[in-house]
Design a protein around this motif. Structure first.
Motif, PDB file in Angstrom:
ATOM      1  N   VAL A 223      94.786   3.451 -62.747  1.00 21.78           N
ATOM      2  CA  VAL A 223      94.872   4.674 -63.551  1.00 21.78           C
ATOM      3  C   VAL A 223      93.492   5.152 -63.986  1.00 21.78           C
ATOM      4  CG1 VAL A 223      95.716   5.623 -65.742  1.00 21.78           C
ATOM      5  CG2 VAL A 223      97.233   4.229 -64.329  1.00 21.78           C
ATOM      6  N   LEU A 224      92.672   4.234 -64.472  1.00 20.58           N
ATOM      7  CA  LEU A 224      91.381   4.622 -65.052  1.00 20.58           C
ATOM      8  C   LEU A 224      90.196   4.445 -64.112  1.00 20.58           C
ATOM      9  CD1 LEU A 224      91.734   2.948 -68.560  1.00 20.58           C
ATOM     10  CD2 LEU A 224      92.225   5.321 -67.941  1.00 20.58           C
ATOM     11  N   GLY A 225      90.360   3.606 -63.119  1.00 21.71           N
ATOM     12  CA  GLY A 225      89.237   3.169 -62.299  1.00 21.71           C
ATOM     13  C   GLY A 225      88.697   1.889 -62.905  1.00 21.71           C
ATOM     14  N   PRO A 226      88.222   0.972 -62.061  1.00 22.00           N
ATOM     15  CA  PRO A 226      87.778  -0.330 -62.571  1.00 22.00           C
ATOM     16  C   PRO A 226      86.673  -0.257 -63.619  1.00 22.00           C
ATOM     17  CG  PRO A 226      87.951  -0.371 -60.188  1.00 22.00           C
ATOM     18  CD  PRO A 226      88.165   1.042 -60.602  1.00 22.00           C
TER      19      PRO A 226
ATOM     20  N   SER B 172      98.850  -8.043 -62.919  1.00 25.38           N
ATOM     21  CA  SER B 172      99.491  -6.776 -62.536  1.00 25.38           C
ATOM     22  C   SER B 172      99.121  -5.659 -63.506  1.00 25.38           C
ATOM     23  CB  SER B 172     101.010  -6.936 -62.504  1.00 25.38           C
ATOM     24  OG  SER B 172     101.380  -7.805 -61.470  1.00 25.38           O
ATOM     25  N   ALA B 173      99.088  -5.982 -64.781  1.00 23.59           N
ATOM     26  CA  ALA B 173      98.741  -4.970 -65.783  1.00 23.59           C
ATOM     27  C   ALA B 173      97.292  -4.529 -65.636  1.00 23.59           C
ATOM     28  CB  ALA B 173      98.998  -5.513 -67.187  1.00 23.59           C
ATOM     29  N   LEU B 174      96.405  -5.470 -65.387  1.00 19.30           N
ATOM     30  CA  LEU B 174      94.997  -5.109 -65.203  1.00 19.30           C
ATOM     31  C   LEU B 174      94.795  -4.280 -63.934  1.00 19.30           C
ATOM     32  CD1 LEU B 174      93.251  -8.417 -66.327  1.00 19.30           C
ATOM     33  CD2 LEU B 174      93.372  -6.247 -67.591  1.00 19.30           C
ATOM     34  N   ALA B 175      95.531  -4.609 -62.876  1.00 22.15           N
ATOM     35  CA  ALA B 175      95.449  -3.818 -61.643  1.00 22.15           C
ATOM     36  C   ALA B 175      95.943  -2.400 -61.890  1.00 22.15           C
ATOM     37  CB  ALA B 175      96.253  -4.490 -60.532  1.00 22.15           C
ATOM     38  N   ARG B 176      97.008  -2.276 -62.665  1.00 22.53           N
ATOM     39  CA  ARG B 176      97.548  -0.945 -63.002  1.00 22.53           C
ATOM     40  C   ARG B 176      96.525  -0.158 -63.834  1.00 22.53           C
ATOM     41  NH1 ARG B 176      99.660   3.565 -62.831  1.00 22.53           N
ATOM     42  NH2 ARG B 176     101.375   4.162 -64.196  1.00 22.53           N
ATOM     43  N   LEU B 177      95.892  -0.835 -64.776  1.00 19.69           N
ATOM     44  CA  LEU B 177      94.855  -0.200 -65.588  1.00 19.69           C
ATOM     45  C   LEU B 177      93.707   0.282 -64.695  1.00 19.69           C
ATOM     46  CD1 LEU B 177      94.330   0.240 -68.666  1.00 19.69           C
ATOM     47  CD2 LEU B 177      93.090  -1.907 -68.643  1.00 19.69           C
ATOM     48  N   ASP B 178      93.310  -0.538 -63.735  1.00 15.12           N
ATOM     49  CA  ASP B 178      92.266  -0.139 -62.781  1.00 15.12           C
ATOM     50  C   ASP B 178      92.697   1.063 -61.957  1.00 15.12           C
ATOM     51  OD1 ASP B 178      90.603  -2.200 -63.590  1.00 15.12           O
ATOM     52  OD2 ASP B 178      91.009  -3.461 -61.838  1.00 15.12           O
TER      53      ASP B 178
ATOM     54  N   ALA C 137      88.145   1.075 -66.899  1.00 14.26           N
ATOM     55  CA  ALA C 137      89.056   0.068 -67.457  1.00 14.26           C
ATOM     56  C   ALA C 137      88.268  -1.064 -68.096  1.00 14.26           C
ATOM     57  CB  ALA C 137      89.987  -0.461 -66.375  1.00 14.26           C
ATOM     58  N   ASN C 138      87.242  -1.556 -67.399  1.00 17.59           N
ATOM     59  CA  ASN C 138      86.416  -2.629 -67.942  1.00 17.59           C
ATOM     60  C   ASN C 138      85.686  -2.193 -69.206  1.00 17.59           C
ATOM     61  OD1 ASN C 138      87.178  -4.433 -65.963  1.00 17.59           O
ATOM     62  ND2 ASN C 138      85.436  -3.961 -64.651  1.00 17.59           N
ATOM     63  N   GLN C 139      85.203  -0.971 -69.197  1.00 18.12           N
ATOM     64  CA  GLN C 139      84.508  -0.457 -70.374  1.00 18.12           C
ATOM     65  C   GLN C 139      85.477  -0.367 -71.557  1.00 18.12           C
ATOM     66  OE1 GLN C 139      82.870   3.495 -70.021  1.00 18.12           O
ATOM     67  NE2 GLN C 139      81.440   3.132 -71.690  1.00 18.12           N
ATOM     68  N   LEU C 140      86.653   0.152 -71.324  1.00 16.08           N
ATOM     69  CA  LEU C 140      87.642   0.284 -72.395  1.00 16.08           C
ATOM     70  C   LEU C 140      88.044  -1.083 -72.950  1.00 16.08           C
ATOM     71  CD1 LEU C 140      89.445   2.223 -74.008  1.00 16.08           C
ATOM     72  CD2 LEU C 140      91.133   2.005 -72.189  1.00 16.08           C
TER      73      LEU C 140
END
Length: 137
Positions: free
Chosen positions: A115-118, A107-113, A121-124
Motif C-alpha cells: 500500500v505505502l511502498g517499502p 503478511s501484514a508487513l507485506a500488505r503495508l509495503d 512503510a519502514n519510515q512510518l
C-alpha cells in the motif's frame, strides 16, 4: 447444558487489543488480563484456550478490523497514535519465535509495503516506534 457466556467475546477482544498494544504479550500476565478485561480466569481459558489463544484471536481481529481498514481506505489513520502499535510489538516480541504470529505479522508487513511502498512503510513504522519510546507508551 452449561451456563451462558457472561461476556461479549467481541468486546473482550477489542479490550484485549488495547491491553496488548500498550504492554505487549510478555508485559501482561493472565492476572493482568483477567483484571483488565473483567472476565473470570476460567471463562478466559474456556473461550480462548490460553493466553496465546487470546493473543492470536486479538492479533487476527486487529489485522482484520483495525489495520486492514486503515490500509484500504484512509492511510492517514496509520499515523494515529496506536494504529500500528500491536503490529510493532508482535513483530518485535512474538514473531521471531512463534511461527503463527510470524506469518500473520509477515503478511501484514507485506500488505503495508504494497500500500505505502517499502520505504514509506519502514519510515512510518520507525516513526511510530520512536514516538512510543519518546512518550513512554
Amino acid at each position: 447444558m452449561g451456563r451462558p457466556r457472561g461476556f461479549d467475546e467481541e468486546a473482550v477482544t477489542r479490550q484485549a487489543v488495547a491491553l496488548f498494544s500498550a504492554r505487549a504479550y510478555d508485559g501482561l500476565s493472565v492476572d493482568d488480563l483477567v483484571t483488565g478485561l473483567g472476565v473470570h480466569r476460567n471463562s478466559l481459558y474456556k473461550t480462548f484456550g490460553s493466553k496465546r489463544g487470546l493473543y492470536l484471536t486479538v492479533l487476527r481481529w486487529y489485522l482484520r478490523h483495525k489495520l486492514e481498514p486503515a490500509l484500504s481506505s484512509d492511510t492517514a489513520q496509520l499515523q494515529e497514535n496506536d494504529t500500528l502499535d500491536l503490529l510493532l510489538l508482535a513483530a518485535a516480541e512474538q514473531a521471531p519465535h512463534d511461527r503463527e504470529v510470524g506469518a500473520l505479522v509477515g503478511s501484514a508487513l507485506a500488505r503495508l509495503d504494497d500500500v505505502l511502498g517499502p520505504d514509506a512503510a519502514n519510515q512510518l513504522l520507525g516513526l511510530r516506534l520512536r514516538a512510543r519510546i519518546n512518550t513512554g507508551e
